[in-house]
Design a protein around this motif. Sequence first.
Motif, PDB file in Angstrom:
ATOM      1  N   ARG A  60       0.859  -1.188   0.000  1.00 30.74           N
ATOM      2  CA  ARG A  60       0.000   0.000   0.000  1.00 30.74           C
ATOM      3  C   ARG A  60       0.895   1.237   0.000  1.00 30.74           C
ATOM      4  O   ARG A  60       1.733   1.387   0.900  1.00 30.74           O
ATOM      5  N   ASP A  61       0.739   2.074  -0.995  1.00 29.23           N
ATOM      6  CA  ASP A  61       1.517   3.315  -1.094  1.00 29.23           C
ATOM      7  C   ASP A  61       3.016   3.046  -1.002  1.00 29.23           C
ATOM      8  O   ASP A  61       3.765   3.784  -0.344  1.00 29.23           O
ATOM      9  N   GLY A  62       3.470   1.972  -1.647  1.00 26.20           N
ATOM     10  CA  GLY A  62       4.892   1.659  -1.677  1.00 26.20           C
ATOM     11  C   GLY A  62       5.418   0.991  -0.430  1.00 26.20           C
ATOM     12  O   GLY A  62       6.626   0.748  -0.319  1.00 26.20           O
ATOM     13  N   VAL A  63       4.553   0.647   0.526  1.00 23.06           N
ATOM     14  CA  VAL A  63       4.964  -0.003   1.766  1.00 23.06           C
ATOM     15  C   VAL A  63       4.292  -1.373   1.832  1.00 23.06           C
ATOM     16  O   VAL A  63       3.074  -1.491   1.606  1.00 23.06           O
ATOM     17  N   ARG A  64       5.092  -2.432   2.127  1.00 23.81           N
ATOM     18  CA  ARG A  64       4.466  -3.749   2.352  1.00 23.81           C
ATOM     19  C   ARG A  64       3.975  -3.794   3.794  1.00 23.81           C
ATOM     20  O   ARG A  64       4.746  -3.710   4.739  1.00 23.81           O
ATOM     21  N   GLU A  65       2.672  -3.932   3.938  1.00 16.88           N
ATOM     22  CA  GLU A  65       2.046  -3.928   5.247  1.00 16.88           C
ATOM     23  C   GLU A  65       1.635  -5.355   5.593  1.00 16.88           C
ATOM     24  O   GLU A  65       0.956  -6.033   4.822  1.00 16.88           O
ATOM     25  N   ILE A  66       2.067  -5.793   6.774  1.00 12.90           N
ATOM     26  CA  ILE A  66       1.822  -7.171   7.206  1.00 12.90           C
ATOM     27  C   ILE A  66       1.202  -7.118   8.601  1.00 12.90           C
ATOM     28  O   ILE A  66       1.737  -6.463   9.500  1.00 12.90           O
ATOM     29  N   ASP A 107      11.553  -7.108  -2.044  1.00 14.85           N
ATOM     30  CA  ASP A 107      12.741  -6.660  -2.773  1.00 14.85           C
ATOM     31  C   ASP A 107      13.501  -5.650  -1.920  1.00 14.85           C
ATOM     32  O   ASP A 107      12.923  -4.945  -1.084  1.00 14.85           O
ATOM     33  N   GLU A 108      14.825  -5.584  -2.157  1.00 16.41           N
ATOM     34  CA  GLU A 108      15.607  -4.567  -1.461  1.00 16.41           C
ATOM     35  C   GLU A 108      15.037  -3.185  -1.785  1.00 16.41           C
ATOM     36  O   GLU A 108      14.505  -2.934  -2.866  1.00 16.41           O
ATOM     37  N   GLY A 109      15.134  -2.305  -0.819  1.00 11.13           N
ATOM     38  CA  GLY A 109      14.588  -0.969  -0.980  1.00 11.13           C
ATOM     39  C   GLY A 109      13.143  -0.838  -0.542  1.00 11.13           C
ATOM     40  O   GLY A 109      12.613   0.274  -0.451  1.00 11.13           O
ATOM     41  N   THR A 110      12.511  -1.975  -0.249  1.00  5.67           N
ATOM     42  CA  THR A 110      11.121  -1.940   0.190  1.00  5.67           C
ATOM     43  C   THR A 110      11.040  -1.498   1.654  1.00  5.67           C
ATOM     44  O   THR A 110      11.878  -1.874   2.477  1.00  5.67           O
ATOM     45  N   ARG A 111      10.014  -0.739   1.961  1.00  2.00           N
ATOM     46  CA  ARG A 111       9.743  -0.381   3.345  1.00  2.00           C
ATOM     47  C   ARG A 111       8.628  -1.297   3.860  1.00  2.00           C
ATOM     48  O   ARG A 111       7.672  -1.604   3.140  1.00  2.00           O
ATOM     49  N   LEU A 112       8.771  -1.740   5.109  1.00  5.17           N
ATOM     50  CA  LEU A 112       7.792  -2.642   5.704  1.00  5.17           C
ATOM     51  C   LEU A 112       7.140  -1.987   6.913  1.00  5.17           C
ATOM     52  O   LEU A 112       7.797  -1.266   7.679  1.00  5.17           O
ATOM     53  N   ARG A 113       5.880  -2.264   7.061  1.00  4.88           N
ATOM     54  CA  ARG A 113       5.140  -1.871   8.276  1.00  4.88           C
ATOM     55  C   ARG A 113       4.462  -3.134   8.791  1.00  4.88           C
ATOM     56  O   ARG A 113       3.589  -3.695   8.129  1.00  4.88           O
ATOM     57  N   VAL A 114       4.896  -3.605   9.971  1.00  2.00           N
ATOM     58  CA  VAL A 114       4.429  -4.887  10.492  1.00  2.00           C
ATOM     59  C   VAL A 114       3.694  -4.656  11.802  1.00  2.00           C
ATOM     60  O   VAL A 114       4.230  -4.046  12.737  1.00  2.00           O
ATOM     61  N   HIS A 115       2.456  -5.142  11.857  1.00  2.00           N
ATOM     62  CA  HIS A 115       1.639  -5.078  13.069  1.00  2.00           C
ATOM     63  C   HIS A 115       1.651  -6.463  13.709  1.00  2.00           C
ATOM     64  O   HIS A 115       1.418  -7.473  13.030  1.00  2.00           O
ATOM     65  N   VAL A 116       1.889  -6.545  15.008  1.00  2.00           N
ATOM     66  CA  VAL A 116       1.889  -7.816  15.730  1.00  2.00           C
ATOM     67  C   VAL A 116       0.893  -7.724  16.880  1.00  2.00           C
ATOM     68  O   VAL A 116       1.026  -6.851  17.753  1.00  2.00           O
TER      69      VAL A 116
END
Length: 639
Positions: A60-66, A107-116
Amino acid sequence: MHRSLPSALTGFALAASIGIVAAAPSSAQQKAPVLIPAGTESGLPRVEANDNTVPAGTVRDGVREISLEVVRADWRIETDHSPGLRVAAVAEAGGAPQIPSPLVRVDEGTRLRVHVRNTLEDTVRVFGLHERTGGGEPPPFAVAPGASETVEFEAGAPGTYLYRVWEGPEPDPETPPFPRGEREQLAGAFVVDRAGGSPPDRIMVVNIFTTPVDEEDVEGEWIEALTINGKSWPYTERMKLTVGTKERWRVVNASMRLHPMHLHGFFYSVLSRGTATADTVYSPEDRRLVVTESMLGGTTMLMEWTPTRPGNWLFHCHLSFHVTNHIRLPGAVEADPANAHSHMAGLVVGIEVAPGPTDLIAHGEPLKLDLYANEYGDREGFRFGFATDPDFQADSLTDAPGPLLTFHQYEVADVTVRNRMSVPTGVHWHGLELDAWADGVPDWSHSDGRTSPVVAPGEQFTYRLSFQRPGTFIYHSHLDDIEQLTGGLYGPLVVLPEGETFDPVHDHVQVWQWKIPGPRSVDDVELNGRREQPQMHAVAGERHRFRLINISPAGFITARITRDGVPVQYRLLAKDGADLPPHQQVLVESLARIGAGETADFTWTPTEPGVYELAIGTRPDVPGRALVQRWVVEEPPGR
C-alpha cells in the motif's frame, strides 16, 4: 543381546551427551497437557503447513504492510488423523496460523510496516523484524497479552534471514532454553531479494517444538516435534524435479540446534551462508561443493544444484536423533493406517526426479565384491560390523569400523551385502554419485523399476556403485541408524584417480564414531574403532594425507597437530570428497569443525624431526576432549 534405545530420543538427552547439561523441569515448568490424542479435537484453529511460496502482506503506497497475530493452535505434524500438539503459532490476521510463520519476502529498498497482535496469556518478544544492515541484532520488542505493536523499517541488504517470536519469560542469551523446552515453531523465513527479484527458488524452514510433560499416558519426560515446512517425514512436501533443471534452495534453521543437511546422490554448491541479521554471499571462486553442510542454530544457507539422474532421493539432517522414528509423537504409531511403516521421521524431505538421461560415466565391466554384515556377540559397545572376508571373526573392539574399500574413478562395482545378523539393515553409499535405486535408503531409493530394499536377516542385495570423482566417502547403515551406527555398521570408502594406488604409509583414514547411543565423555567414542591410538612414524619432508570422517550420530569434531604443545600448520585439501577451490587450500592450525556425515581431507608435511601429536575430537586443545595419536618423525635417510 542388543541394548534397547530409549522410547523417545530427544534433543535434551543429546545435548547432555555432548556437554550441554539441562536442568530437570520443575513442577512450575510443567504446563497443561499439550498432546492432542489422535481422533480428538482441541477446539483450537488448525495450523497450516507453510510451504513458503506466498509472501505475507500487501503493498500500500509503496509499503508492504503485514498484520500478524500470535495465537494458540492445534498443530498436526503428520496427518489430520494423527496426534497433535497445542502450541502457539503465528497467523496473518484473518488467516490460519502457520508453521513456519508467514513468509516475509520483499525486494531490497522496500519499506515494511508490520503489526503484531498477541492473543496469548503471556508477553511475547519479537526478534528479527528490523532492517538488515549486516550488524548485530537489535533488541526484540515486547507485546503484552491482548496488546498490539507496530514496527516500520527498510528491508536492508539482500539475503536469506529469519524472524522469531519468543513466548514467555525473556530468554537468557547465555543458556539454551532446554529446561522449559523449545518454542521454535514460532519462527519463519525473512528473504530480501535483489531489486527486480531473484531466480526461482524453494524455501525450507526447520522448526522445533519441545516441552516437558507429566502425563500418565505419555512415556518419557519430553515430547517434541521436528519439522521442515511444518511437517515431519513421511508427510513433508515431496520435491518433484526434472533432470537437468537447476535448483536453488534457501534453507533456514529456525531452531537453536545444529543440523548437518545432507543431500543424497549429488553435490550442491553453497552460494551463501547467513544469520538472522547478516548474509555472506560467496563469489563463484569461493563456492565449495558439498554433500553435507552443517548449519548452526539460527543460520541460513542458499544452495544450488542440478539433478542429473532420475529417481527418488533424500535431503535430510544427518543427526540420527533428528530423523529416527523414535521421535514420533506418542500415539502416532497406533494411529497409522494398516501396514504403514517408516523407519524415519522428522527432518527429511523426499525428492522425486522424473525419468530422464543420466550423467554417469563408467569404464569396464563391474567389479564384484561381497560385503558381510556380521553380528559379534554381546560385549558392551560392539555388536555389528562389516567384513569382506566370509570367514572373518571379530576378537576385539578394534574390529570397527568396517574395512576400507578402495576403488578408482569411473570404475563400476557390484557390491553384494549379505546380512548375517539377526536384524534387518540397508547400506547407504554416502557421497557417491550413483543410480538412485542403489543409494541404499530401504524402501525409498528407486529408479529404473528397482528399489533399495530392507535387507532381512539371511538375505542379500547387490548395489551397483559408480565413482565419478576421487575423494573420501562413507558407507553406513541407513536403517535403525542410531543403534546400527554406534554398533559398528559403518566404514570408509576411498576413490582414487585412475592409475593411482592407495599408499597406507602416507594416506591415513581417520573415522570418528560413538561407541554407545549417548556418550558422556571421550571414553565413549572411538577413532578407527579404538580408544587408545597406536604410535605412528614418519620421515621429515614427506607428505601425508589425512582423511577425517565423522560418522557419529551427532556432534562436531576438529583436528590439531602440535609439537611440545605448540600448534603446527597443515594444508586443507577437500570437503565431502570434493577438492576445495585452489585458493581455499590454505595452511591452518586447526580444522574447521566437521559435523556428522561430513568428511575433510588435509595434508601435513613435517619439516623437522621430533615427536608430534595429532588430536581429533570436540576440543583438541582441551585434555579429555579428544583422542590423541603420537607421531614420531625421524630424519630422512642420509641427511
